[in-house]
Design a protein around this motif. Structure first.
Motif, short mmCIF file in Angstrom:
data_model
loop_
_atom_site.label_atom_id
_atom_site.label_comp_id
_atom_site.label_asym_id
_atom_site.label_seq_id
_atom_site.Cartn_x
_atom_site.Cartn_y
_atom_site.Cartn_z
N SER A 4 43.46 33.76 44.79
CA SER A 4 43.08 34.20 46.13
C SER A 4 43.24 35.71 46.16
O SER A 4 44.29 36.23 45.79
N PHE A 5 42.21 36.43 46.59
CA PHE A 5 42.30 37.87 46.68
C PHE A 5 41.23 38.40 47.63
O PHE A 5 40.31 37.69 47.99
N THR A 6 41.39 39.65 48.02
CA THR A 6 40.45 40.31 48.92
C THR A 6 39.95 41.58 48.24
O THR A 6 40.74 42.35 47.69
N ILE A 7 38.64 41.78 48.29
CA ILE A 7 38.03 43.01 47.80
C ILE A 7 37.49 43.74 49.03
O ILE A 7 36.61 43.22 49.71
N PRO A 8 38.02 44.91 49.35
CA PRO A 8 37.56 45.63 50.54
C PRO A 8 36.07 45.97 50.46
O PRO A 8 35.55 46.30 49.39
N LYS A 9 35.39 45.86 51.60
CA LYS A 9 33.97 46.17 51.70
C LYS A 9 33.71 47.59 51.20
O LYS A 9 34.45 48.51 51.52
N CYS A 42 34.29 32.58 49.45
CA CYS A 42 33.84 33.03 50.77
C CYS A 42 33.72 34.55 50.79
O CYS A 42 34.50 35.25 50.14
N VAL A 43 32.75 35.03 51.55
CA VAL A 43 32.57 36.45 51.78
C VAL A 43 32.53 36.65 53.29
O VAL A 43 31.68 36.06 53.97
N ASP A 44 33.45 37.46 53.80
CA ASP A 44 33.57 37.64 55.25
C ASP A 44 33.61 36.30 55.96
O ASP A 44 32.93 36.07 56.96
N GLU A 45 34.39 35.39 55.43
CA GLU A 45 34.58 34.04 55.96
C GLU A 45 33.32 33.17 55.92
O GLU A 45 33.26 32.12 56.55
#
Length: 68
Positions: A4-9, A42-45
């Motif tokens: 699980s991770f997030t890549i900032p826009k 998912c991308v932006d939920e």
């Protein structure tokens, strides 16, 4: 497993690791070229699905080891 991770826009990300670590598989999952057997991408939920993969691919840059 259990990634699980997030890549900032607007950011650029490089994925590095040893041979066989799953880099290509991860990128193919993120690009929508593979679909996970468990869990979601998912991308932006918004869930990446077969139906919206073309519009997702139009928004990202992807350079693979083996160009399609």
């Amino acid at each position: 497993n259990d990634v699980s991770f997030t890549i900032p826009k607007g950011s650029m990300v490089g994925i590095v690791g040893l041979s066989g670590a799953g880099k290509s598989t991860l990128i193919n999952l993120l690009a929508g070229l593979f679909y996970p057997s468990h869990g979601n991408v998912c991308v932006d939920e918004t869930l990446i699905t077969l139906e919206n993969t073309p519009s997702w691919l139009a928004k990202i840059g992807y350079i693979s080891q083996t160009p399609y």
